[in-house]
Design an enzyme around this catalytic site. Structure first.
Site, mmCIF file in Angstrom:
data_model
loop_
_atom_site.group_PDB
_atom_site.id
_atom_site.type_symbol
_atom_site.label_atom_id
_atom_site.label_comp_id
_atom_site.label_asym_id
_atom_site.label_seq_id
_atom_site.Cartn_x
_atom_site.Cartn_y
_atom_site.Cartn_z
ATOM 1 N N ARG A 83 3.848 9.282 47.935
ATOM 2 C CA ARG A 83 4.282 10.562 47.461
ATOM 3 C C ARG A 83 5.632 10.789 46.678
ATOM 4 O O ARG A 83 6.421 10.123 46.534
ATOM 5 C CB ARG A 83 4.543 11.335 48.800
ATOM 6 C CG ARG A 83 3.580 11.280 49.757
ATOM 7 C CD ARG A 83 3.871 12.100 50.964
ATOM 8 N NE ARG A 83 2.628 12.197 52.142
ATOM 9 C CZ ARG A 83 2.425 11.047 53.072
ATOM 10 N NH1 ARG A 83 3.298 10.098 53.116
ATOM 11 N NH2 ARG A 83 1.378 11.274 54.104
ATOM 12 N N LYS A 108 6.617 11.633 55.322
ATOM 13 C CA LYS A 108 6.178 13.082 55.658
ATOM 14 C C LYS A 108 5.755 13.052 56.956
ATOM 15 O O LYS A 108 5.834 14.117 57.799
ATOM 16 C CB LYS A 108 5.005 13.371 54.660
ATOM 17 C CG LYS A 108 4.590 14.831 54.837
ATOM 18 C CD LYS A 108 3.562 15.284 53.830
ATOM 19 C CE LYS A 108 2.916 16.702 54.261
ATOM 20 N NZ LYS A 108 1.891 17.087 53.135
ATOM 21 N N HIS A 163 0.695 15.011 42.124
ATOM 22 C CA HIS A 163 0.262 14.813 43.392
ATOM 23 C C HIS A 163 -1.340 14.453 43.369
ATOM 24 O O HIS A 163 -1.858 13.546 44.241
ATOM 25 C CB HIS A 163 0.016 15.933 44.495
ATOM 26 C CG HIS A 163 -0.158 15.710 45.713
ATOM 27 N ND1 HIS A 163 0.754 15.024 46.677
ATOM 28 C CD2 HIS A 163 -1.094 15.718 46.649
ATOM 29 C CE1 HIS A 163 0.159 15.015 48.014
ATOM 30 N NE2 HIS A 163 -0.954 15.337 47.779
#
Length: 211
Positions: A83, A108, A163
């Site tokens: 990420r 995350k 992303h």
């Protein structure tokens, strides 16, 4: 709020009431979330944007002209499926060069993981100067996104976000014939449902496996 944020808040609220009933002795409580089960927002269809045609070489060429760290970061993202925030937070002490593994202590999902590094990923690291503060990159997450948008514009590539590179990387791991559990251990996805949302295999890439 997004549909997924609302679903997360409802799940937390439901857990609170269930805990109050089972652990705190409040058996008379009614879980209000049970009353809206059929009215919860549905998650939108996941993005399925992948690099197509000559987009990758165009992207890397534009990144080289742009300069700075964005070019190596793009390659790193595709090779590791990490990420944006995880990439920005990378530190040299988390790298086991001998084992070819990077440790990500904060993710995350709240679960640390270890990411195996490809030859291409190691080449990216070897090409970077060592920073005195121990960080691998000097860019913040928002700076990465801004630079990526400018590079895409310069390359004439539309509809691609940073992303999306995580989707690209996850799909490539499956195309390398890695199984579900192996891919999940690399990407850090907690459920097969979420892993599926990040996987977009192209039919033309699967033809050769059919014989």
């Amino acid at each position: 709020m997004s549909p997924n944020t609302i679903r997360i808040h409802l799940a937390l609220l439901s857990h609170l009431f269930n805990t109050a009933r089972t652990a705190w002795g409040m058996e008379s409580l009614t879980n209000p979330v049970d009353l809206v089960k059929g009215q919860r927002p549905k998650l939108p269809s996941g993005r399925d944007r992948r690099l197509v045609g000559d987009e990758l070489p165009r992207l890397l060429a534009a990144a080289q002209v742009y300069g700075g760290e964005i070019g190596p970061i793009i390659t790193w993202a595709i090779e590791t499926a990490m990420r944006r925030g995880e990439i920005a937070a990378m530190r040299r002490e988390h790298l086991d060069r001998r084992a070819r593994v990077l440790r990500i202590p904060e993710t995350k999902t709240g679960t640390p993981r270890r990411v195996p590094l490809s030859t291409a990923a190691l080449a990216v690291l070897d090409g970077l100067p060592r920073r005195l503060d121990g960080r691998v990159w000097g860019m913040r997450p928002d700076s990465i996104s801004q630079a990526f948008e400018r590079v895409c514009k310069a390359a004439g590539i539309e509809g691609l976000t940073f992303h999306d590179l995580r989707h690209e990387a996850t799909s490539r791991l499956f195309e390398k014939s890695l199984g579900l559990m192996k891919v999940a251990s690399i990407t850090g996805h907690k459920t097969m449902q979420m892993l599926k949302r990040y996987t977009h295999l192209r039919a033309e890439d699967l033809v050769g496996r059919l014989g």
